[in-house]
Design a protein around this motif. Structure first.
Motif, PDB file in Angstrom:
ATOM      1  N   THR A  27      -9.977  -2.426  -2.727  1.00 45.85           N
ATOM      2  CA  THR A  27      -9.637  -1.922  -1.260  1.00 45.85           C
ATOM      3  C   THR A  27      -9.865  -0.564  -1.235  1.00 45.85           C
ATOM      4  OG1 THR A  27      -7.367  -1.742  -2.042  1.00 45.85           O
ATOM      5  CG2 THR A  27      -8.268  -4.036  -1.108  1.00 45.85           C
ATOM      6  N   VAL A  39       0.840  -1.306   0.101  1.00 45.41           N
ATOM      7  CA  VAL A  39      -0.104   0.089   0.035  1.00 45.41           C
ATOM      8  C   VAL A  39       0.723   1.434   0.161  1.00 45.41           C
ATOM      9  CG1 VAL A  39      -1.659   1.398   1.156  1.00 45.41           C
ATOM     10  CG2 VAL A  39      -1.875  -1.243   1.031  1.00 45.41           C
ATOM     11  N   GLU A  79      -7.575   1.387  -1.439  1.00 47.50           N
ATOM     12  CA  GLU A  79      -6.009   1.647  -1.155  1.00 47.50           C
ATOM     13  C   GLU A  79      -5.447   1.866  -2.357  1.00 47.50           C
ATOM     14  OE1 GLU A  79      -5.465   0.432   3.421  1.00 47.50           O
ATOM     15  OE2 GLU A  79      -5.153  -1.082   1.860  1.00 47.50           O
ATOM     16  N   TRP A 130      -0.490   4.722  -0.862  1.00 48.45           N
ATOM     17  CA  TRP A 130      -1.495   5.728  -0.116  1.00 48.45           C
ATOM     18  C   TRP A 130      -2.818   5.153   0.148  1.00 48.45           C
ATOM     19  CZ3 TRP A 130       1.085   6.443  -5.055  1.00 48.45           C
ATOM     20  CH2 TRP A 130       2.249   6.911  -4.859  1.00 48.45           C
ATOM     21  N   SER A 131      -3.345   5.668   1.186  1.00 48.33           N
ATOM     22  CA  SER A 131      -4.826   5.242   1.578  1.00 48.33           C
ATOM     23  C   SER A 131      -5.228   6.444   2.305  1.00 48.33           C
ATOM     24  CB  SER A 131      -4.831   4.186   2.447  1.00 48.33           C
ATOM     25  OG  SER A 131      -3.982   4.376   3.806  1.00 48.33           O
ATOM     26  N   ARG A 132      -6.696   6.335   2.662  1.00 49.93           N
ATOM     27  CA  ARG A 132      -7.552   7.196   3.205  1.00 49.93           C
ATOM     28  C   ARG A 132      -6.798   7.985   4.305  1.00 49.93           C
ATOM     29  NH1 ARG A 132     -13.123   7.866   3.824  1.00 49.93           N
ATOM     30  NH2 ARG A 132     -13.246   5.655   3.198  1.00 49.93           N
ATOM     31  N   ASP A 160      -2.476   0.829  -3.950  1.00 50.31           N
ATOM     32  CA  ASP A 160      -1.258  -0.372  -3.745  1.00 50.31           C
ATOM     33  C   ASP A 160      -0.481  -0.133  -4.946  1.00 50.31           C
ATOM     34  OD1 ASP A 160      -2.202  -2.196  -5.657  1.00 50.31           O
ATOM     35  OD2 ASP A 160      -3.733  -2.798  -4.037  1.00 50.31           O
ATOM     36  N   TYR A 215      -5.940  12.271   0.349  1.00 47.85           N
ATOM     37  CA  TYR A 215      -6.912  10.942   0.004  1.00 47.85           C
ATOM     38  C   TYR A 215      -8.269  11.043   0.839  1.00 47.85           C
ATOM     39  CZ  TYR A 215      -6.422   6.283  -1.778  1.00 47.85           C
ATOM     40  OH  TYR A 215      -6.712   5.234  -2.671  1.00 47.85           O
ATOM     41  N   VAL A 266     -11.105   7.313  -2.599  1.00 40.92           N
ATOM     42  CA  VAL A 266     -11.419   5.862  -2.194  1.00 40.92           C
ATOM     43  C   VAL A 266     -12.341   5.354  -3.094  1.00 40.92           C
ATOM     44  CG1 VAL A 266     -12.217   4.109  -0.337  1.00 40.92           C
ATOM     45  CG2 VAL A 266     -10.677   6.314   0.443  1.00 40.92           C
ATOM     46  N   ASP A 320      -3.980  10.168   3.917  1.00 44.16           N
ATOM     47  CA  ASP A 320      -2.556  10.482   3.485  1.00 44.16           C
ATOM     48  C   ASP A 320      -2.755  11.986   2.491  1.00 44.16           C
ATOM     49  OD1 ASP A 320      -1.461   8.550   4.646  1.00 44.16           O
ATOM     50  OD2 ASP A 320      -1.477   7.387   2.575  1.00 44.16           O
TER      51      ASP A 320
END
Length: 276
Positions: free
Chosen positions: A121, A69, A123, A71-73, A125, A101, A106, A75
């Protein structure tokens, strides 16, 4: 003296600029840097030369086995802004990039992953990033900040003395400066490649609160003329369309409140510096 004044009035009467559409991809200003998560910045991946930018079909690079991963929620940063701009190119993300993010991001990533047959997901990745990057082009500055918001560039040395409208074409910002101190900042827009905004050192020679262009028959509120028919003025088109449009050479301001305050402070004779 009377003839000079008459000539000046005649010049202003035929002056003016208005909004026009531009080939936004012709702009290559600006850079992105920094990542708040992961060790793989956007510039580290290789693009599949056979992939067509904007073509929303499976393709691009062959994903690696690892699905780290990146970057995700939650960031934030310029790398996230680039991800959002690439999703926008494929119409998965409609809002302009924010650098955060968030929930729309998302949702867009989930949609993109589902279309590619990847785990949904939400995310970003390494596998999803490689596929997204292979199908898009590197965003230009206008795509990263299509509605403004770039940090103001360092003032030109010519802006450091006196009363100056310091206009940076690099960051697309205007600083109102007095004796080297920044009083206010605002986003600005310029002319297209066919009607470029002139660069150099000028001075405000005429102000017109309710100016209307006699060439294009459009309103130019809070106009402050500095070079022939080119002026700093408010543009409702800029406020609505951002950098998806351009002027015919004027310096457009999108924030009416800010330019109203600026108009009240600027005097004839104040310096204007337009620079890269």
């Amino acid at each position: 003296m009377g003839r000079s004044l008459a000539a000046l009035v005649a010049l202003v009467a035929v002056s003016g600029c208005t909004a026009q559409a531009v080939d936004a991809h012709g702009s290559t200003q600006g850079k992105t840097s920094g990542s708040t998560r992961g060790n793989t910045p956007p510039s580290a991946s290789k693009t599949d030369p056979s992939a067509t930018p904007g073509d929303d079909r499976p393709g691009g690079t062959t994903p690696s086995a690892a699905a780290k991963v990146l970057w995700s929620r939650g960031d934030k940063g310029n790398d996230v802004r680039e991800v959002q701009a690439r999703l926008h190119q494929l119409a998965w993300l409609i809002p302009a990039p924010t650098g955060t993010y968030d929930t729309p991001t998302v949702t867009a990533v989930k949609g993109f992953q589902g279309k590619r047959g990847l785990p949904r997901t939400g995310e970003l990745d390494a596998v999803t990033w490689e596929r997204l990057r292979g199908m898009t082009h590197k965003p230009a500055a206008w795509e990263l900040y299509p509605y403004g918001g770039q940090p103001a560039a360092r003032p030109d040395p010519r802006c450091m003395t006196g009363r100056v409208l310091c206009v940076s074409k690099t960051s697309r910002t205007l600083r109102w400066m007095i004796d080297g101190r920044t009083v206010s900042e605002m986003d600005v827009r310029f002319g297209s490649q066919y009607t470029p905004t002139r660069e150099g050192v000028f001075s405000v020679y005429f102000k017109s609160r309710y100016h209307v262009s006699t060439i294009y028959h459009t309103s130019m509120p809070y106009a402050m003329f500095f070079s022939g028919g080119q002026a700093v003025h408010y543009s409702p088109d800029f406020a609505a369309r951002g950098y998806y449009g351009a002027s015919h050479g004027c310096v457009n301001v999108r924030d009416e409140g800010k330019i109203a305050a600026l108009f009240a402070q600027v005097r004839n004779g104040d310096k204007v510096v337009v620079y890269w």
